[in-house]
Design a protein around this motif. Structure first.
Motif, short mmCIF file in Angstrom:
data_model
loop_
_atom_site.label_atom_id
_atom_site.label_comp_id
_atom_site.label_asym_id
_atom_site.label_seq_id
_atom_site.Cartn_x
_atom_site.Cartn_y
_atom_site.Cartn_z
N GLY A 96 0.64 -1.15 -0.19
CA GLY A 96 0.09 0.24 -0.03
C GLY A 96 0.91 0.98 -0.21
N GLY A 97 0.06 2.43 -0.16
CA GLY A 97 0.82 3.73 0.05
C GLY A 97 0.23 4.23 -0.97
N ARG A 98 0.53 5.75 -0.44
CA ARG A 98 -0.17 6.46 -2.24
C ARG A 98 0.42 6.82 -3.22
NH1 ARG A 98 2.02 11.24 2.99
NH2 ARG A 98 3.07 9.19 3.06
N LEU A 99 -0.71 7.46 -3.71
CA LEU A 99 -0.19 7.29 -5.52
C LEU A 99 1.40 8.02 -6.01
CD1 LEU A 99 -4.04 8.10 -6.69
CD2 LEU A 99 -2.58 5.65 -7.28
N ASP A 100 1.86 8.71 -5.51
CA ASP A 100 2.34 9.35 -5.47
C ASP A 100 4.25 8.71 -4.95
OD1 ASP A 100 1.60 10.82 -3.76
OD2 ASP A 100 2.29 12.70 -4.24
N VAL A 101 3.99 7.79 -4.42
CA VAL A 101 5.00 7.69 -3.44
C VAL A 101 5.50 6.28 -3.53
CG1 VAL A 101 6.03 7.43 -0.73
CG2 VAL A 101 4.17 9.40 -1.27
N GLU A 102 4.28 5.33 -3.75
CA GLU A 102 4.56 4.14 -3.60
C GLU A 102 5.49 3.41 -4.97
OE1 GLU A 102 2.27 -0.13 -2.99
OE2 GLU A 102 1.11 1.43 -3.53
N GLY A 103 6.62 2.83 -4.67
CA GLY A 103 7.14 2.48 -6.01
C GLY A 103 6.26 2.33 -7.29
N MET A 104 7.14 1.31 -8.16
CA MET A 104 6.49 0.61 -9.04
C MET A 104 7.43 -1.34 -8.68
SD MET A 104 4.34 1.47 -11.20
CE MET A 104 4.90 0.63 -12.53
N ASP A 105 8.09 -0.92 -8.32
CA ASP A 105 8.93 -2.68 -7.58
C ASP A 105 7.62 -2.77 -6.91
OD1 ASP A 105 10.88 -1.53 -9.28
OD2 ASP A 105 12.80 -2.02 -7.70
N ASN A 106 6.93 -1.33 -6.08
CA ASN A 106 6.38 -2.79 -5.14
C ASN A 106 4.67 -2.83 -6.30
OD1 ASN A 106 5.80 -3.46 -2.84
ND2 ASN A 106 4.68 -1.53 -2.12
N TRP A 107 4.45 -2.48 -7.09
CA TRP A 107 3.42 -2.22 -7.67
C TRP A 107 3.45 -3.44 -8.19
CZ3 TRP A 107 -1.39 -0.34 -8.50
CH2 TRP A 107 -1.92 0.24 -8.11
N LYS A 108 4.26 -3.70 -9.36
CA LYS A 108 4.62 -5.20 -9.83
C LYS A 108 4.74 -6.08 -9.28
CE LYS A 108 7.82 -2.56 -13.05
NZ LYS A 108 8.85 -2.68 -14.05
N ARG A 109 5.61 -6.49 -7.32
CA ARG A 109 5.55 -7.00 -6.64
C ARG A 109 4.48 -7.65 -6.56
NH1 ARG A 109 5.99 -6.56 -0.89
NH2 ARG A 109 6.75 -8.87 0.01
N ILE A 110 3.16 -6.63 -6.06
CA ILE A 110 1.53 -7.38 -5.09
C ILE A 110 0.63 -8.20 -6.41
CG2 ILE A 110 0.48 -5.32 -6.04
CD1 ILE A 110 -0.79 -5.84 -3.42
N VAL A 111 1.04 -7.32 -8.04
CA VAL A 111 0.59 -7.96 -9.32
C VAL A 111 0.43 -9.50 -9.14
CG1 VAL A 111 0.18 -7.30 -11.19
CG2 VAL A 111 -0.51 -5.78 -9.99
N ASP A 112 2.17 -9.30 -9.43
CA ASP A 112 2.02 -10.95 -9.22
C ASP A 112 2.35 -12.32 -9.10
OD1 ASP A 112 4.14 -12.80 -11.46
OD2 ASP A 112 5.52 -12.22 -10.73
N ILE A 113 2.03 -11.35 -7.42
CA ILE A 113 2.20 -12.54 -6.10
C ILE A 113 0.09 -12.65 -5.84
CG2 ILE A 113 2.39 -12.81 -4.00
CD1 ILE A 113 5.03 -11.75 -3.94
N ASN A 114 -0.06 -11.28 -5.74
CA ASN A 114 -1.97 -11.63 -5.61
C ASN A 114 -2.13 -11.55 -6.43
OD1 ASN A 114 -0.67 -10.80 -3.01
ND2 ASN A 114 -2.34 -9.42 -2.49
N LEU A 115 -2.56 -10.95 -7.22
CA LEU A 115 -3.22 -11.07 -8.52
C LEU A 115 -2.85 -12.28 -9.31
CD1 LEU A 115 -6.05 -9.99 -10.09
CD2 LEU A 115 -4.30 -8.77 -11.44
N LEU A 116 -1.84 -12.04 -10.18
CA LEU A 116 -1.30 -13.68 -11.41
C LEU A 116 -1.40 -14.45 -10.10
CD1 LEU A 116 1.46 -11.02 -13.60
CD2 LEU A 116 -1.62 -11.81 -13.90
N GLY A 117 -0.97 -14.78 -9.72
CA GLY A 117 -0.90 -15.89 -8.05
C GLY A 117 -2.14 -17.19 -8.57
N ALA A 118 -3.15 -16.41 -8.31
CA ALA A 118 -4.01 -17.03 -8.40
C ALA A 118 -4.68 -17.01 -9.99
CB ALA A 118 -5.61 -16.05 -7.79
N VAL A 119 -4.66 -16.02 -10.97
CA VAL A 119 -4.63 -16.90 -12.41
C VAL A 119 -4.00 -17.80 -12.67
CG1 VAL A 119 -5.03 -15.79 -14.62
CG2 VAL A 119 -5.25 -13.93 -12.81
N ARG A 120 -2.91 -17.84 -12.55
CA ARG A 120 -2.28 -19.36 -12.12
C ARG A 120 -2.62 -20.20 -11.99
NH1 ARG A 120 2.44 -15.94 -11.05
NH2 ARG A 120 3.62 -14.76 -12.70
#
Length: 288
Positions: A96-120
């Motif tokens: 989590g974090g504010r839109l202009d503070v949270e880094g892109m690496d964190n975005w990619k990490r949570i998408v890969d785990i929380n979202l794409l993990g379930a898709v897989r």
């Protein structure tokens, strides 16, 4: 509403549950095992922590980011149990974090785990369920997938994605007698906060407080969720906070908007946005 009229039995059911060595996943594992299900837990450890899993529960290393390890889990289920009855996509991290503070690496990490993990997981096991013409998929989403508070954009996005995938799967797989549920708890006490590693330290400190000081524990949330998924419920709200926030958004949109704007101002001043929203929606619920 359930598309299937009867409460299912999990005796002898073949269950694969990810993230089952701690938190909500462990509590769900205990409930399935107590009901007589055959449970395979997949988690990132090389071996299950000693003494954690109930007797008779099987364990495999399963990093949900790995297509190969999903394939290995499917091969194990087919070779040892001849298929699968229940897939529980539970593994995930906090972010989590504010839109202009949270880094892109964190975005990619949570998408890969929380979202794409379930898709897989779904892509891996739906062909087996279709061939059997039966099965159940249980996805751990969150109240954040339904109610989108400030300073939680990445977590809101992936959990909303889980709800959307769950609804899509619900309609797409119903002809094959495959039911789908999305568990949507509010904050509860778990070890999820240990996975926080983003750039917005201030907001993450708030998240740690909300998780560790929550009024409910994982066992309480699991018991409520388990009862409802046995009944085939689709959106599974596990606590009064979540019900009030969800239905407040749907049926009192002007009040909801005012509270969210207030929360946004609080984020700008560095304060936690979430408890005032819940408190006021609870007051609203009490009046209606």
């Amino acid at each position: 509403m359930s598309l299937f009229s009867h409460e299912r039995s999990y005796r002898d059911a073949r269950v694969l549950l990810t993230g089952g060595c701690s938190g909500l996943g462990l509590e769900l594992t205990k409930l399935f095992a107590a009901d007589g299900a055959r449970v395979l837990v997949g988690d990132v450890h090389e071996q299950a922590p000693e003494g954690v899993l109930p007797a008779g529960v099987e364990y495999r290393t399963l990093d949900i980011r790995s297509d190969e390890q999903w394939e290995e889990a499917r091969n194990w289920m087919e070779a040892n149990w001849g298929g699968i009855d229940v897939l529980v996509n539970n593994a995930g991290i906090a972010a989590g974090g504010r839109l202009d503070v949270e880094g892109m690496d964190n975005w990619k990490r949570i998408v890969d785990i929380n979202l794409l993990g379930a898709v897989r997981g779904i892509r891996t096991f739906v062909p087996l369920m279709k061939a059997q013409r039966s099965g159940q998929i249980i996805n751990t989403a969150s109240l954040a997938g339904l109610v989108h508070a400030p300073a939680m954009a990445s977590y809101n996005a992936v959990k909303a994605g889980i709800v959307a995938i769950s609804e899509t799967a619900r309609w797409e797989l119903a002809p094959y007698r495959i039911s789908v549920s999305a568990i949507c708890p509010s904050f509860f006490r778990t070890n999820l906060h240990h996975s926080l590693e983003g750039k917005d330290v201030q907001m993450e400190e708030t998240a740690v407080h909300l998780i560790t000081k929550a009024p409910r524990g994982a066992a309480q949330v699991a018991a409520t969720a388990y009862k409802k998924v046995k009944q085939g419920k689709f959106i599974v709200l596990t606590d009064p906070d979540g019900q009030i926030a969800y239905f407040g958004k749907r049926y009192s949109p002007l009040v909801y908007k005012a509270l969210m704007l207030q929360a946004g101002r609080r984020v700008g001043s560095g304060k936690t946005p979430v408890p005032p929203i819940i408190d006021k929606l609870q007051s609203l619920g009490a009046k209606h």
